[in-house]
Design a protein around this motif. Structure first.
Motif, PDB file in Angstrom:
ATOM      1  N   MET A   1     -22.126 -16.257   1.390  1.00 40.32           N
ATOM      2  CA  MET A   1     -20.968 -15.668   0.747  1.00 40.32           C
ATOM      3  C   MET A   1     -20.422 -14.532   1.629  1.00 40.32           C
ATOM      4  N   THR A   2     -19.136 -14.557   1.858  1.00 39.88           N
ATOM      5  CA  THR A   2     -18.481 -13.554   2.691  1.00 39.88           C
ATOM      6  C   THR A   2     -18.255 -12.278   1.885  1.00 39.88           C
ATOM      7  N   PRO A   3     -18.636 -11.123   2.433  1.00 35.79           N
ATOM      8  CA  PRO A   3     -18.396  -9.885   1.686  1.00 35.79           C
ATOM      9  C   PRO A   3     -16.903  -9.586   1.594  1.00 35.79           C
ATOM     10  N   GLN A   4     -16.476  -9.111   0.453  1.00 32.08           N
ATOM     11  CA  GLN A   4     -15.075  -8.791   0.203  1.00 32.08           C
ATOM     12  C   GLN A   4     -14.845  -7.299   0.467  1.00 32.08           C
ATOM     13  N   PRO A   5     -13.747  -6.962   1.126  1.00 25.23           N
ATOM     14  CA  PRO A   5     -13.464  -5.539   1.341  1.00 25.23           C
ATOM     15  C   PRO A   5     -13.115  -4.872   0.005  1.00 25.23           C
ATOM     16  N   PRO A   6     -13.369  -3.580  -0.098  1.00 23.82           N
ATOM     17  CA  PRO A   6     -13.029  -2.895  -1.363  1.00 23.82           C
ATOM     18  C   PRO A   6     -11.515  -2.813  -1.529  1.00 23.82           C
ATOM     19  N   SER A   7     -11.089  -2.765  -2.769  1.00 21.08           N
ATOM     20  CA  SER A   7      -9.651  -2.663  -3.028  1.00 21.08           C
ATOM     21  C   SER A   7      -9.171  -1.249  -2.704  1.00 21.08           C
ATOM     22  N   LEU A   8      -7.878  -1.142  -2.386  1.00 19.61           N
ATOM     23  CA  LEU A   8      -7.296   0.151  -2.055  1.00 19.61           C
ATOM     24  C   LEU A   8      -7.173   1.020  -3.301  1.00 19.61           C
ATOM     25  N   PRO A   9      -7.266   2.337  -3.128  1.00 19.46           N
ATOM     26  CA  PRO A   9      -7.046   3.219  -4.285  1.00 19.46           C
ATOM     27  C   PRO A   9      -5.614   3.081  -4.804  1.00 19.46           C
ATOM     28  N   ALA A  10      -5.441   3.362  -6.073  1.00 22.30           N
ATOM     29  CA  ALA A  10      -4.128   3.198  -6.711  1.00 22.30           C
ATOM     30  C   ALA A  10      -3.058   4.069  -6.049  1.00 22.30           C
ATOM     31  N   GLY A  11      -3.441   5.236  -5.551  1.00 23.09           N
ATOM     32  CA  GLY A  11      -2.472   6.124  -4.908  1.00 23.09           C
ATOM     33  C   GLY A  11      -1.872   5.546  -3.642  1.00 23.09           C
ATOM     34  N   LEU A  12      -2.605   4.696  -2.955  1.00 26.20           N
ATOM     35  CA  LEU A  12      -2.094   4.084  -1.730  1.00 26.20           C
ATOM     36  C   LEU A  12      -1.233   2.856  -1.996  1.00 26.20           C
TER      37      LEU A  12
END
Length: 79
Positions: A1-12
């Motif tokens: 399973m490929t690791p998923q990058p974290p989602s961007l913060p809402a402010g960005l």
């Protein structure tokens, strides 16, 4: 399973602060170009910068309204 990058913060993910800051910077540059005699050669560039900003913001708003309407040809991911 490929690791998923974290989602961007809402402010960005908010577009309006970026649009407001860049517009304010172009307005300041334009005011300086028209009030400071040594900067008069930058007048066409600052006016063009404002024009491109207005055009880009208009296209962005047009695409966003198409997304909200559910148009088939609209870009995805715009709020």
């Amino acid at each position: 399973m490929t690791p998923q990058p974290p989602s961007l913060p809402a402010g960005l993910l908010k577009q309006w602060p970026v649009i407001a800051v860049i517009t304010a910077a172009w307005l300041v540059a334009t005011l300086l170009a028209f009030t400071v005699p040594g900067l008069h050669e930058f007048r066409p560039f600052t006016v063009a910068g404002l024009g491109v900003g207005v055009l880009g913001t208009s296209i962005f708003l047009w695409q966003r309204s198409a997304v909200r309407r559910g148009s088939r040809g609209a870009q995805s991911g715009l709020d």
